[in-house]
Design a protein around this motif. Sequence first.
Motif, PDB file in Angstrom:
ATOM      1  N   ILE A  39       0.786  -1.188   0.408  1.00 38.73           N
ATOM      2  CA  ILE A  39       0.189   0.050   0.264  1.00 38.73           C
ATOM      3  C   ILE A  39       0.690   1.177   0.368  1.00 38.73           C
ATOM      4  CG2 ILE A  39      -1.597   1.581   0.966  1.00 38.73           C
ATOM      5  CD1 ILE A  39      -3.240  -0.942   2.293  1.00 38.73           C
ATOM      6  N   ALA A  40       1.655   1.395   0.530  1.00 37.79           N
ATOM      7  CA  ALA A  40       2.662   2.415   0.896  1.00 37.79           C
ATOM      8  C   ALA A  40       3.570   2.362  -0.282  1.00 37.79           C
ATOM      9  CB  ALA A  40       4.049   2.455   2.139  1.00 37.79           C
ATOM     10  N   SER A  41       3.811   1.823  -1.054  1.00 41.53           N
ATOM     11  CA  SER A  41       4.309   1.852  -2.281  1.00 41.53           C
ATOM     12  C   SER A  41       3.521   2.367  -3.659  1.00 41.53           C
ATOM     13  CB  SER A  41       5.068   0.516  -2.510  1.00 41.53           C
ATOM     14  OG  SER A  41       4.020  -0.494  -3.198  1.00 41.53           O
ATOM     15  N   GLY A  42       2.253   2.110  -3.334  1.00 39.48           N
ATOM     16  CA  GLY A  42       1.051   2.675  -4.190  1.00 39.48           C
ATOM     17  C   GLY A  42       1.143   1.104  -4.638  1.00 39.48           C
ATOM     18  N   ASP A  43       1.289   0.451  -5.231  1.00 40.35           N
ATOM     19  CA  ASP A  43       1.457  -0.301  -6.640  1.00 40.35           C
ATOM     20  C   ASP A  43      -0.045  -1.464  -5.851  1.00 40.35           C
ATOM     21  OD1 ASP A  43       0.939  -2.936  -8.212  1.00 40.35           O
ATOM     22  OD2 ASP A  43       3.304  -3.434  -7.213  1.00 40.35           O
ATOM     23  N   LYS A  44      -0.677  -1.456  -6.478  1.00 37.25           N
ATOM     24  CA  LYS A  44      -2.386  -2.015  -5.699  1.00 37.25           C
ATOM     25  C   LYS A  44      -2.541  -3.241  -6.524  1.00 37.25           C
ATOM     26  CE  LYS A  44      -7.378  -1.372  -6.858  1.00 37.25           C
ATOM     27  NZ  LYS A  44      -8.486  -0.308  -6.620  1.00 37.25           N
ATOM     28  N   ASP A  45      -1.878  -3.739  -7.550  1.00 34.81           N
ATOM     29  CA  ASP A  45      -1.969  -4.814  -7.709  1.00 34.81           C
ATOM     30  C   ASP A  45      -1.406  -6.167  -6.845  1.00 34.81           C
ATOM     31  OD1 ASP A  45      -2.911  -4.533 -10.304  1.00 34.81           O
ATOM     32  OD2 ASP A  45      -1.435  -4.648 -11.530  1.00 34.81           O
ATOM     33  N   MET A  76      -9.337  -6.353   8.339  1.00 31.78           N
ATOM     34  CA  MET A  76      -9.238  -7.187   7.148  1.00 31.78           C
ATOM     35  C   MET A  76      -9.565  -6.007   6.135  1.00 31.78           C
ATOM     36  SD  MET A  76      -7.573  -9.344   5.850  1.00 31.78           S
ATOM     37  CE  MET A  76      -8.183  -9.334   4.610  1.00 31.78           C
ATOM     38  N   SER A  77     -11.240  -5.213   6.649  1.00 34.83           N
ATOM     39  CA  SER A  77     -12.174  -4.319   6.231  1.00 34.83           C
ATOM     40  C   SER A  77     -10.781  -3.489   6.054  1.00 34.83           C
ATOM     41  CB  SER A  77     -13.181  -4.365   7.487  1.00 34.83           C
ATOM     42  OG  SER A  77     -13.758  -2.918   7.263  1.00 34.83           O
ATOM     43  N   ARG A  78     -10.462  -3.061   7.437  1.00 37.27           N
ATOM     44  CA  ARG A  78      -9.529  -1.406   7.129  1.00 37.27           C
ATOM     45  C   ARG A  78      -8.758  -1.488   6.047  1.00 37.27           C
ATOM     46  NH1 ARG A  78      -8.880   0.793  13.048  1.00 37.27           N
ATOM     47  NH2 ARG A  78     -10.783   0.604  13.584  1.00 37.27           N
ATOM     48  N   LEU A  79      -8.175  -2.901   5.627  1.00 38.63           N
ATOM     49  CA  LEU A  79      -6.932  -3.494   4.922  1.00 38.63           C
ATOM     50  C   LEU A  79      -7.562  -3.125   3.251  1.00 38.63           C
ATOM     51  CD1 LEU A  79      -4.126  -6.014   6.373  1.00 38.63           C
ATOM     52  CD2 LEU A  79      -3.935  -3.742   5.276  1.00 38.63           C
ATOM     53  N   SER A  80      -8.623  -3.949   3.157  1.00 43.79           N
ATOM     54  CA  SER A  80      -9.537  -3.839   2.474  1.00 43.79           C
ATOM     55  C   SER A  80      -9.591  -2.332   1.308  1.00 43.79           C
ATOM     56  CB  SER A  80     -10.513  -4.003   2.139  1.00 43.79           C
ATOM     57  OG  SER A  80     -10.332  -5.657   2.187  1.00 43.79           O
ATOM     58  N   ALA A  81     -10.366  -1.588   2.342  1.00 43.13           N
ATOM     59  CA  ALA A  81     -10.378  -0.216   2.337  1.00 43.13           C
ATOM     60  C   ALA A  81      -9.187   0.508   1.603  1.00 43.13           C
ATOM     61  CB  ALA A  81     -11.402   0.645   3.269  1.00 43.13           C
ATOM     62  N   ARG A  82      -8.273   0.543   1.987  1.00 39.26           N
ATOM     63  CA  ARG A  82      -7.274   1.464   2.138  1.00 39.26           C
ATOM     64  C   ARG A  82      -6.479   0.673   0.590  1.00 39.26           C
ATOM     65  NH1 ARG A  82      -3.529   0.980   6.906  1.00 39.26           N
ATOM     66  NH2 ARG A  82      -1.731   2.013   5.025  1.00 39.26           N
ATOM     67  N   VAL A  83      -6.873  -0.224   0.008  1.00 41.13           N
ATOM     68  CA  VAL A  83      -6.170  -1.148  -1.216  1.00 41.13           C
ATOM     69  C   VAL A  83      -7.451  -0.261  -2.360  1.00 41.13           C
ATOM     70  CG1 VAL A  83      -6.665  -3.393  -2.286  1.00 41.13           C
ATOM     71  CG2 VAL A  83      -5.110  -3.472  -0.136  1.00 41.13           C
ATOM     72  N   LYS A  84      -8.479  -0.579  -1.729  1.00 44.51           N
ATOM     73  CA  LYS A  84      -9.139  -0.413  -3.102  1.00 44.51           C
ATOM     74  C   LYS A  84      -9.152   1.450  -3.079  1.00 44.51           C
ATOM     75  CE  LYS A  84     -14.544   0.285  -3.502  1.00 44.51           C
ATOM     76  NZ  LYS A  84     -15.918  -0.439  -3.190  1.00 44.51           N
ATOM     77  N   ALA A  85      -9.335   1.991  -2.424  1.00 40.60           N
ATOM     78  CA  ALA A  85      -8.965   3.789  -2.483  1.00 40.60           C
ATOM     79  C   ALA A  85      -7.341   3.770  -3.198  1.00 40.60           C
ATOM     80  CB  ALA A  85      -8.374   4.221  -1.052  1.00 40.60           C
ATOM     81  N   LEU A  86      -6.005   2.845  -3.300  1.00 41.87           N
ATOM     82  CA  LEU A  86      -5.103   3.092  -4.191  1.00 41.87           C
ATOM     83  C   LEU A  86      -5.874   2.951  -5.499  1.00 41.87           C
ATOM     84  CD1 LEU A  86      -2.254   0.851  -3.309  1.00 41.87           C
ATOM     85  CD2 LEU A  86      -2.534   2.817  -2.573  1.00 41.87           C
ATOM     86  N   GLY A  87      -6.929   2.835  -6.079  1.00 41.98           N
ATOM     87  CA  GLY A  87      -7.077   2.197  -7.801  1.00 41.98           C
ATOM     88  C   GLY A  87      -7.501   4.126  -7.579  1.00 41.98           C
TER      89      GLY A  87
END
Length: 87
Positions: A39-45, A76-87
């Motif tokens: 997440i920190a690197s900004g790589d969504k995949d 899981m919810s918080r991580l999922s939200a952060r991953v989703k926000a990367l897009g």
Amino acid sequence: MANSPQAKKRARQNERRAAVNKARRSRIRTFLRRVEEAIASGDKDAAATALRAAQPELMRGVNKGIFHKNTAARKMSRLSARVKALG
């Protein structure tokens, strides 16, 4: 200090269980750290892949009694939200 044979055995068992639990907790934290780094690197995949790998580990921790069910769900919810926000 444990005096009875039963108490001595329980102390030995507790030591072994503590070591196993510590290893499991450490393993789960490693998976979570990989998601955080992606997440920190900004790589969504990479973040999505790491999240998919972390989810079963976290749930296994719940089944084994390492984490409370709601704690794992919250993480899981918080991580999922952060991953989703990367897009």
